[in-house]
Enzyme design. Structure first.
Site, PDB file in Angstrom:
ATOM      1  N   SER A  76      50.611 -52.930 -40.798  1.00 51.53           N
ATOM      2  CA  SER A  76      50.576 -54.040 -39.842  1.00 51.53           C
ATOM      3  C   SER A  76      51.897 -54.169 -39.102  1.00 51.53           C
ATOM      4  O   SER A  76      52.962 -54.133 -39.719  1.00 51.53           O
ATOM      5  CB  SER A  76      50.304 -55.361 -40.562  1.00 51.53           C
ATOM      6  N   GLU A 133      56.623 -57.476 -38.277  1.00 52.23           N
ATOM      7  CA  GLU A 133      56.838 -57.284 -39.715  1.00 52.23           C
ATOM      8  C   GLU A 133      57.647 -56.007 -39.952  1.00 52.23           C
ATOM      9  O   GLU A 133      58.400 -55.890 -40.911  1.00 52.23           O
ATOM     10  CB  GLU A 133      55.452 -57.169 -40.371  1.00 52.23           C
TER      11      GLU A 133
HETATM   12  C1  LIG Z   1      49.063 -47.133 -43.892  1.00 52.69           C
HETATM   13  C2  LIG Z   1      49.936 -48.295 -44.292  1.00 52.69           C
HETATM   14  C3  LIG Z   1      49.371 -49.418 -44.892  1.00 52.69           C
HETATM   15  C4  LIG Z   1      50.169 -50.514 -45.280  1.00 52.69           C
HETATM   16  N1  LIG Z   1      49.583 -51.587 -45.891  1.00 52.69           N
HETATM   17  C5  LIG Z   1      50.345 -52.618 -46.298  1.00 52.69           C
HETATM   18  C6  LIG Z   1      49.765 -53.729 -46.997  1.00 52.69           C
HETATM   19  O1  LIG Z   1      48.578 -53.775 -47.272  1.00 52.69           O
HETATM   20  N2  LIG Z   1      50.566 -54.743 -47.374  1.00 52.69           N
HETATM   21  C7  LIG Z   1      51.919 -54.730 -47.125  1.00 52.69           C
HETATM   22  O2  LIG Z   1      52.616 -55.688 -47.519  1.00 52.69           O
HETATM   23  N3  LIG Z   1      52.498 -53.689 -46.474  1.00 52.69           N
HETATM   24  C8  LIG Z   1      51.750 -52.632 -46.071  1.00 52.69           C
HETATM   25  N4  LIG Z   1      52.335 -51.563 -45.433  1.00 52.69           N
HETATM   26  C9  LIG Z   1      53.781 -51.566 -45.161  1.00 52.69           C
HETATM   27  C10 LIG Z   1      54.607 -50.868 -46.254  1.00 52.69           C
HETATM   28  O3  LIG Z   1      53.820 -49.947 -46.964  1.00 52.69           O
HETATM   29  C11 LIG Z   1      55.183 -51.883 -47.240  1.00 52.69           C
HETATM   30  O4  LIG Z   1      55.986 -52.832 -46.579  1.00 52.69           O
HETATM   31  C12 LIG Z   1      56.018 -51.181 -48.338  1.00 52.69           C
HETATM   32  O5  LIG Z   1      56.199 -52.098 -49.378  1.00 52.69           O
HETATM   33  C13 LIG Z   1      57.378 -50.690 -47.844  1.00 52.69           C
HETATM   34  O6  LIG Z   1      57.953 -49.914 -48.887  1.00 52.69           O
HETATM   35  P1  LIG Z   1      58.903 -48.674 -48.574  1.00 52.69           P
HETATM   36  O7  LIG Z   1      59.373 -48.134 -49.859  1.00 52.69           O
HETATM   37  O8  LIG Z   1      58.233 -47.720 -47.675  1.00 52.69           O
HETATM   38  O9  LIG Z   1      60.098 -49.418 -47.835  1.00 52.69           O
HETATM   39  P2  LIG Z   1      60.971 -48.860 -46.605  1.00 52.69           P
HETATM   40  O10 LIG Z   1      60.122 -48.859 -45.391  1.00 52.69           O
HETATM   41  O11 LIG Z   1      61.668 -47.624 -46.970  1.00 52.69           O
HETATM   42  O12 LIG Z   1      62.032 -50.040 -46.484  1.00 52.69           O
HETATM   43  C14 LIG Z   1      61.633 -51.358 -46.120  1.00 52.69           C
HETATM   44  C15 LIG Z   1      62.815 -52.298 -46.333  1.00 52.69           C
HETATM   45  O13 LIG Z   1      63.077 -52.389 -47.733  1.00 52.69           O
HETATM   46  C16 LIG Z   1      64.443 -52.080 -48.001  1.00 52.69           C
HETATM   47  N5  LIG Z   1      64.474 -51.420 -49.313  1.00 52.69           N
HETATM   48  C17 LIG Z   1      63.727 -50.373 -49.734  1.00 52.69           C
HETATM   49  N6  LIG Z   1      64.019 -50.071 -51.017  1.00 52.69           N
HETATM   50  C18 LIG Z   1      64.988 -50.951 -51.412  1.00 52.69           C
HETATM   51  C19 LIG Z   1      65.699 -51.139 -52.622  1.00 52.69           C
HETATM   52  N7  LIG Z   1      65.514 -50.360 -53.694  1.00 52.69           N
HETATM   53  N8  LIG Z   1      66.627 -52.146 -52.661  1.00 52.69           N
HETATM   54  C20 LIG Z   1      66.847 -52.948 -51.581  1.00 52.69           C
HETATM   55  N9  LIG Z   1      66.181 -52.791 -50.405  1.00 52.69           N
HETATM   56  C21 LIG Z   1      65.271 -51.815 -50.326  1.00 52.69           C
HETATM   57  C22 LIG Z   1      64.859 -51.148 -46.852  1.00 52.69           C
HETATM   58  O14 LIG Z   1      66.258 -51.157 -46.657  1.00 52.69           O
HETATM   59  C23 LIG Z   1      64.119 -51.789 -45.691  1.00 52.69           C
HETATM   60  O15 LIG Z   1      64.841 -52.895 -45.188  1.00 52.69           O
HETATM   61  C24 LIG Z   1      51.559 -50.463 -45.042  1.00 52.69           C
HETATM   62  C25 LIG Z   1      52.125 -49.322 -44.451  1.00 52.69           C
HETATM   63  C26 LIG Z   1      51.328 -48.246 -44.078  1.00 52.69           C
HETATM   64  C27 LIG Z   1      51.960 -47.024 -43.478  1.00 52.69           C
END
Ligand SMILES: Cc1cc2nc3c(=O)[nH]c(=O)nc-3n(C[C@H](O)[C@H](O)[C@H](O)COP(=O)(O)OP(=O)(O)OC[C@H]3O[C@@H](n4cnc5c(N)ncnc54)[C@H](O)[C@@H]3O)c2cc1C
Length: 309
Positions: free
Chosen positions: A222, A294
């Protein structure tokens, strides 16, 4: 840059360091320019050591998990981009689950379901890491991370802290970790349940995502938060404004879900950013609702009017 990269490799022999790494390889949008230096520690000591190094040497530090909620600038990221991928501990004691920040949330979701533990299973199929999900207070299918989060090991200001759950610090898409620090590990308390039922539920959530087109093209889920005051999900509002299919360069509002922007092939992060801003202003003009992005802009967006940053 060259000097501190040499310092880093001298101080941490065995540390994987990738100078000039294209971030398009590490984001689900498949966009983003070069990181000055992507660092992938395999141990917790190296991980915190790199954090200390950046603090002492005043090198900017950006932490990346699965890159599934990020829009990294086409100019890339200055300083050290620190990957949590090596922090992948997974351990269960009774109803308590210990997960390293770099563990893949979808895998942890399925594994806990198979062990008859209820709660995290809803996240099967959601991309990203445990640390990213905790940071974002990720949510889906009526649950959010805050429902099951107990504590985290946080590295902040050169010190290891145990951050315990305090309800007032959590809200829709808000966690206390957005104020700073790096999550090394998170602890979750889950309920007992029927392994077969929970596993079937986890798999049906993943299938549901597949049917909704989540994996059809590179995206970051999203784009805009939902706002209860607007009465309807952001996707419905955007759709009603007739914006499905709107495009900017290689980026397009997907035809199957109006709150998902996809890289239709060859998109740049600037294309995606321009499209986010176009959708935001068109919705505002037509409805008066100001949608809040977001997705997190990361890296060098200097001089750019960054939507929602
Ligand atoms: C196909 C798809 C579907 C999705 N569906 C959902 C859904 O249903 N619900 C939802 O909420 N989101 C959804 N998302 C968004 C995403 O998956 C989530 O927000 C996910 O939790 C992000 O995790 P990440 O490890 O990829 O974080 P990243 O994108 O790598 O980082 C996001 C943020 O977190 C910080 N961060 C990461 N790891 C740490 C750590 N260890 N300590 C401190 N800060 C940290 C980063 O600095 C950054 O600011 C979706 C994304 C995709 C591509």
């Amino acid at each position: 840059v060259q000097k501190w990269i040499e310092d880093l490799s001298r101080r941490f022999p065995g540390l994987v360091i990738k100078p000039g790494e294209p971030m398009a390889r590490h984001t689900t949008f498949r966009t983003g320019g070069p990181a000055d230096c992507l660092v992938l520690p395999a141990t917790r000591d190296d991980f915190t050591g790199v954090c200390d190094f950046c603090r002492n040497e005043k090198v900017p530090l950006f932490v990346i998990g699965g890159g599934s909620n990020l829009l990294v600038s086409d100019r890339g990221i200055r300083g050290v981009t620190l990957s949590t991928a090596g922090l992948d501990r997974f351990s269960i004691e009774g109803n308590t689950v210990f997960l390293g920040a770099g563990a893949v949330i979808s895998d942890a979701a399925l594994e806990t379901a198979k062990r008859g533990l209820e709660g995290l299973h809803v996240f099967h199929g959601m991309p990203g890491s445990v640390g990213g999900a905790v940071y974002m207070n990720a949510r889906c299918y009526g649950a959010e991370i805050a429902d099951m989060f107990t504590a985290a090991d946080l590295y902040a200001g050169g010190r290891l802290e145990r951050a315990v759950y305090r309800p007032e610090e959590w809200d829709y898409k808000r966690s206390p970790f957005q104020k700073g620090g790096v999550i090394l590990e998170a602890v979750f308390t889950l309920n007992g349940g029927d392994a077969a039922v929970l596993t079937a539920e986890a798999e049906s959530h993943r299938r549901d995502r597949e049917e909704k087109g989540h994996y059809r093209a590179p995206c970051a889920g999203s784009v805009f938060k939902n706002n209860r005051n607007f009465g309807e999900p952001s996707g419905v509002i955007i759709d009603r404004c007739g914006l499905k299919g709107l495009s900017s360069g290689g980026a397009m509002v997907s035809s199957w879900h109006a709150n998902i922007i996809v890289n239709g092939g060859g998109a740049t992060s600037s294309d995606i950013m321009n499209l986010i801003r176009a959708v935001r202003s068109r919705v505002f003009e037509q409805t008066g609702f100001d949608l809040e992005p977001e997705i997190i802009p990361a890296g060098d967006w200097e001089g750019y009017d960054v939507a929602g940053a």
